[in-house]
Design a protein around this motif. Structure first.
Motif, PDB file in Angstrom:
ATOM      1  N   VAL A  32     114.465 117.471  -3.984  1.00  0.00           N
ATOM      2  CA  VAL A  32     114.658 116.042  -4.227  1.00  0.00           C
ATOM      3  C   VAL A  32     114.381 115.767  -5.706  1.00  0.00           C
ATOM      4  CG1 VAL A  32     114.042 115.411  -1.875  1.00  0.00           C
ATOM      5  CG2 VAL A  32     112.268 115.462  -3.640  1.00  0.00           C
ATOM      6  N   PRO A  33     114.997 114.727  -6.286  1.00  0.00           N
ATOM      7  CA  PRO A  33     114.734 114.402  -7.694  1.00  0.00           C
ATOM      8  C   PRO A  33     113.265 114.026  -7.889  1.00  0.00           C
ATOM      9  CG  PRO A  33     116.711 113.284  -6.901  1.00  0.00           C
ATOM     10  CD  PRO A  33     116.042 113.861  -5.700  1.00  0.00           C
ATOM     11  N   GLN A  34     112.609 114.645  -8.855  1.00  0.00           N
ATOM     12  CA  GLN A  34     111.185 114.370  -9.093  1.00  0.00           C
ATOM     13  C   GLN A  34     110.753 114.953 -10.420  1.00  0.00           C
ATOM     14  OE1 GLN A  34     109.285 117.525  -6.068  1.00  0.00           O
ATOM     15  NE2 GLN A  34     107.985 117.081  -7.848  1.00  0.00           N
ATOM     16  N   ALA A  35     109.620 114.466 -10.922  1.00  0.00           N
ATOM     17  CA  ALA A  35     108.957 115.076 -12.066  1.00  0.00           C
ATOM     18  C   ALA A  35     108.012 116.153 -11.547  1.00  0.00           C
ATOM     19  CB  ALA A  35     108.181 114.011 -12.841  1.00  0.00           C
ATOM     20  N   PRO A  36     107.619 117.108 -12.389  1.00  0.00           N
ATOM     21  CA  PRO A  36     106.665 118.123 -11.940  1.00  0.00           C
ATOM     22  C   PRO A  36     105.370 117.488 -11.424  1.00  0.00           C
ATOM     23  CG  PRO A  36     107.644 118.755 -14.042  1.00  0.00           C
ATOM     24  CD  PRO A  36     108.085 117.355 -13.767  1.00  0.00           C
ATOM     25  N   TYR A  37     104.869 117.990 -10.314  1.00  0.00           N
ATOM     26  CA  TYR A  37     103.634 117.547  -9.672  1.00  0.00           C
ATOM     27  C   TYR A  37     103.680 116.089  -9.212  1.00  0.00           C
ATOM     28  CZ  TYR A  37     102.137 121.703 -12.235  1.00  0.00           C
ATOM     29  OH  TYR A  37     102.046 122.964 -12.749  1.00  0.00           O
ATOM     30  N   ALA A  38     104.879 115.570  -8.979  1.00  0.00           N
ATOM     31  CA  ALA A  38     105.000 114.171  -8.555  1.00  0.00           C
ATOM     32  C   ALA A  38     104.432 113.964  -7.156  1.00  0.00           C
ATOM     33  CB  ALA A  38     106.466 113.732  -8.598  1.00  0.00           C
ATOM     34  N   PHE A  39     104.613 114.937  -6.267  1.00  0.00           N
ATOM     35  CA  PHE A  39     104.052 114.791  -4.922  1.00  0.00           C
ATOM     36  C   PHE A  39     102.534 114.817  -4.970  1.00  0.00           C
ATOM     37  CE2 PHE A  39     108.335 115.817  -3.497  1.00  0.00           C
ATOM     38  CZ  PHE A  39     108.461 115.004  -2.383  1.00  0.00           C
ATOM     39  N   LEU A  40     101.981 115.715  -5.776  1.00  0.00           N
ATOM     40  CA  LEU A  40     100.531 115.754  -5.890  1.00  0.00           C
ATOM     41  C   LEU A  40     100.016 114.425  -6.417  1.00  0.00           C
ATOM     42  CD1 LEU A  40      98.405 118.704  -7.104  1.00  0.00           C
ATOM     43  CD2 LEU A  40      97.930 116.422  -7.950  1.00  0.00           C
ATOM     44  N   GLY A  41     100.709 113.866  -7.407  1.00  0.00           N
ATOM     45  CA  GLY A  41     100.314 112.572  -7.937  1.00  0.00           C
ATOM     46  C   GLY A  41     100.377 111.480  -6.888  1.00  0.00           C
ATOM     47  N   ALA A  42     101.422 111.526  -6.044  1.00  0.00           N
ATOM     48  CA  ALA A  42     101.554 110.526  -4.979  1.00  0.00           C
ATOM     49  C   ALA A  42     100.410 110.634  -3.986  1.00  0.00           C
ATOM     50  CB  ALA A  42     102.899 110.694  -4.275  1.00  0.00           C
ATOM     51  N   PHE A  43     100.046 111.843  -3.608  1.00  0.00           N
ATOM     52  CA  PHE A  43      98.959 112.017  -2.650  1.00  0.00           C
ATOM     53  C   PHE A  43      97.613 111.586  -3.237  1.00  0.00           C
ATOM     54  CE2 PHE A  43     101.809 115.339  -0.675  1.00  0.00           C
ATOM     55  CZ  PHE A  43     102.076 114.594   0.451  1.00  0.00           C
ATOM     56  N   LEU A  44      97.493 111.702  -4.544  1.00  0.00           N
ATOM     57  CA  LEU A  44      96.254 111.283  -5.202  1.00  0.00           C
ATOM     58  C   LEU A  44      96.269 109.803  -5.560  1.00  0.00           C
ATOM     59  CD1 LEU A  44      95.586 114.307  -7.596  1.00  0.00           C
ATOM     60  CD2 LEU A  44      94.346 113.725  -5.505  1.00  0.00           C
ATOM     61  N   GLY A  45      97.369 109.116  -5.261  1.00  0.00           N
ATOM     62  CA  GLY A  45      97.451 107.698  -5.566  1.00  0.00           C
ATOM     63  C   GLY A  45      97.771 107.412  -7.013  1.00  0.00           C
ATOM     64  N   ARG A  46      98.386 108.354  -7.700  1.00  0.00           N
ATOM     65  CA  ARG A  46      98.744 108.168  -9.099  1.00  0.00           C
ATOM     66  C   ARG A  46     100.243 107.922  -9.237  1.00  0.00           C
ATOM     67  NH1 ARG A  46      96.012 113.607 -11.584  1.00  0.00           N
ATOM     68  NH2 ARG A  46      93.988 113.499 -10.514  1.00  0.00           N
ATOM     69  N   VAL A  47     100.606 107.222 -10.293  1.00  0.00           N
ATOM     70  CA  VAL A  47     102.027 107.024 -10.590  1.00  0.00           C
ATOM     71  C   VAL A  47     102.608 108.307 -11.150  1.00  0.00           C
ATOM     72  CG1 VAL A  47     103.685 105.729 -11.974  1.00  0.00           C
ATOM     73  CG2 VAL A  47     101.710 104.564 -10.974  1.00  0.00           C
ATOM     74  N   GLY A  48     101.874 108.984 -11.959  1.00  0.00           N
ATOM     75  CA  GLY A  48     102.328 110.243 -12.540  1.00  0.00           C
ATOM     76  C   GLY A  48     101.152 111.141 -12.814  1.00  0.00           C
ATOM     77  N   VAL A  49     101.452 112.394 -13.152  1.00  0.00           N
ATOM     78  CA  VAL A  49     100.412 113.376 -13.465  1.00  0.00           C
ATOM     79  C   VAL A  49     100.630 113.842 -14.893  1.00  0.00           C
ATOM     80  CG1 VAL A  49      99.433 115.602 -12.868  1.00  0.00           C
ATOM     81  CG2 VAL A  49     100.271 114.093 -11.069  1.00  0.00           C
ATOM     82  N   ASN A  50      99.582 113.797 -15.692  1.00  0.00           N
ATOM     83  CA  ASN A  50      99.706 114.213 -17.093  1.00  0.00           C
ATOM     84  C   ASN A  50      99.795 115.729 -17.201  1.00  0.00           C
ATOM     85  OD1 ASN A  50      99.459 111.542 -17.982  1.00  0.00           O
ATOM     86  ND2 ASN A  50      97.211 111.667 -17.913  1.00  0.00           N
TER      87      ASN A  50
END
Length: 550
Positions: free
Chosen positions: A532-550
């Motif tokens: 699916v279209p995504q940025a790297p570690y986007a799912f991890l960020g979603a599970f952590l409640g973040r908009v994105g992961v640095n």
């Protein structure tokens, strides 16, 4: 000018032709209604907008029982050949009991009589489709019957039990919500917001632990309830702490995950490496092909220690040989497990039980006894062991009977289970129709059902303790099962639910897939990308409640 004669006192005006027509229409409808009412219920049918026959059934299933209540569900099914537009479920509870929580419907009640109406997403049911309405009941009166199920159940005015008309109001089997807005406020008194079940005894003192850490100590004795960890440290006062995460690392993936980059980018230091299985003769190996002392495997564990990360080891799975199925005794199986624990110096193991290993009582008993032996040996040597049981589940049934039996056997042997990890994936078309866009909700439904089942296995658990015992694992992106695509929206939905209920953990298969595929799409599960279209570690960020992961 036309003069009209006034009506004489006591005389009714002569009916006009329009009034006569309306009167004749009412007479015809009254006669028709009387004739229909006289027919057997099986001949009274409803029709969808397409003119086809629709018929709804509602099957009651008890999913868990504990000291102060129980959990159950009604499975509403369209058994006709046309689409039904809206449904209303009614039932009555025994005196002294009340619904404390309900999901997948809008609930009102008048005393012990409950009315549940459709939500927007399960309003229309096509032929063969189902809506699962789950709920928990608590006994507000200690003398209330613990095992009594709801009575006087009706679905769209007809009895939920075929041929049973007792206590069912004569509403007619009509698609009563067809013309109404789907989320309008129903008539009648509104039910207050769901309340958490009130424990009859004070909950045990909890020790706050770091995210993902195991509570210390194990309960002993027959049917002992698992120890429950407190909230993660670092949560600000008054904020909703996010649920700890522990992603899986697939050591059999074609390209290894860059652990240094993953940990430095995400801050996650808790990982599960999978999977150890039998290589033959009760000898553990990675995936059946790599030795335990394989240099590449040893290097991975060394990297995690260097990065101050914590590793857990997963045993079993769906596609390989389970050690518990090939080792001939609990003692031999305990030896096999300990080879892994000692070599990698881990304190956390994940036992993934699927397939025939789940359905064989002799394997279940051997495994539980071996794990009890292993924990006893480690504790005698001053060590500790956190145990996670990973089990398949469905949004319609929760854990299957075999998985519940496995946990019940563990409880009976006094084997402490720290976490029950629910595999919210690979449902299949036979269990969920057109899952696209619904995988997050299905994962939530699965967790809710498992919550009640765990309180049935360990009846002394409070509602909060049962939630903390649960971990949910999904397959991010495109799954092997057709149509099952777990999106970033699903991840946010599940993460919000996990934070609200204080789930013990979230996990996913697998960390190396948390990036887009080269063409941003995939028709099957790819071990190196989500599909699916995504940025790297986007799912991890979603599970952590973040908009994105640095």
């Amino acid at each position: 000018m036309v003069l009209r004669r006034a009506n004489a006192p006591g005389r009714r005006p002569a009916p006009t032709s329009r009034a006569l027509a309306a009167l004749r229409g009412r007479v015809r409808w009254a006669v028709t209604a009387v004739v229909l009412a006289a027919l057997p219920a099986v001949f009274v049918v409803a029709f969808g907008d397409d003119g086809k026959h629709t018929k709804l059934t509602a099957e009651y299933v008890r999913t868990g029982t504990w000291q102060t209540g129980f959990s159950a569900q009604y499975v509403v099914r369209n058994t006709g050949d046309g689409t039904t537009h809206g449904w209303t479920l009614r039932f009555r509870l025994a005196p002294g009991s009340e619904v404390s929580t309900l999901w997948n419907g809008r609930m009102d009640h008048d005393g012990a009589r409950y009315t549940v109406r459709a939500r927007d997403w399960n309003h229309d049911l096509r032929p063969g489709e189902t809506a699962v309405i789950g709920f928990e009941v608590r006994h507000v009166d200690p003398a209330a019957p613990a095992q009594q199920q709801p009575v006087e159940c009706s679905i769209n005015g007809r009895s939920c039990v075929v041929g049973d008309t007792r206590g069912v109001a004569a509403e007619g089997n009509t698609d009563e919500m067809r013309a109404a807005p789907r989320d309008e406020a129903p008539a009648g008194p509104r039910t207050p917001a769901p309340r958490a079940a009130t424990p009859t005894t004070a909950p045990p003192t909890r020790t706050a632990t770091a995210p993902g850490a195991s509570p210390s100590g194990g309960a002993t004795g027959t049917g002992a309830a698992p120890t429950v960890a407190g909230p993660p440290q670092g949560a600000a006062a008054g904020t909703q702490p996010r649920t700890p995460v522990r992603p899986y690392i697939d050591l059999a993936a074609p390209a290894p995950l860059d652990l240094d980059k993953a940990i430095s980018s995400t801050g996650v230091g808790d990982w599960t490496l999978a999977s150890v299985v039998d290589a033959g003769g009760c000898e553990p190996s990675w995936g059946g092909g790599a030795r335990l002392d394989d240099p590449a495997i040893l290097q991975r564990f060394g990297e995690l220690r260097t990065l101050d990360a914590v590793a857990a080891v997963s045993f079993g799975g769906s596609a390989s040989s389970d050690l518990a199925a090939t080792c001939e005794s609990p003692e031999a199986l305990a030896v096999a497990y300990r080879k892994v624990v000692d070599l990698y110096d881990v304190e956390r193991i994940d036992i993934d039980v699927e397939g025939r290993s789940l359905g064989r009582p002799d394997i279940v008993e051997r495994r539980n006894e071996a794990l009890k032996l292993l924990r006893g040996q480690l504790e005698a040597a001053g060590g500790r062991l956190e145990l996670t049981y990973t089990l398949p589940a469905l949004p319609t049934t929760g854990l299957g009977a075999e998985a519940v039996a496995l946990l019940a056997d563990a409880a009976a042997r006094g084997l402490h289970v720290d976490t029950v990890n629910v595999l919210a994936m690979d449902y299949g078309q036979a269990n969920v129709k057109e899952p696209t866009g619904q995988m997050g909700r299905y994962a939530i439904d699965t967790a809710r059902l498992v919550h009640g089942q765990l309180r049935g296995v360990w009846p002394t658990l409070t509602s909060d303790q049962a939630w903390r015992l649960i971990s949910v694992t999904v397959t991010i992106g495109v799954d092997d099962a057709p149509g099952e695509v777990f999106t970033l929206d699903d991840a946010h939905l599940l993460a919000d639910f996990a934070a609200q209920q204080h789930l013990g953990r979230l996990s996913w298969w697998a960390a190396g897939r948390d990036r887009a595929c080269p063409d941003n799409a995939a028709t099957a599960a790819d071990p190196l990308c989500s599909g699916v279209p995504q940025a790297p570690y986007a799912f991890l960020g979603a599970f952590l409640g973040r908009v994105g992961v640095n």
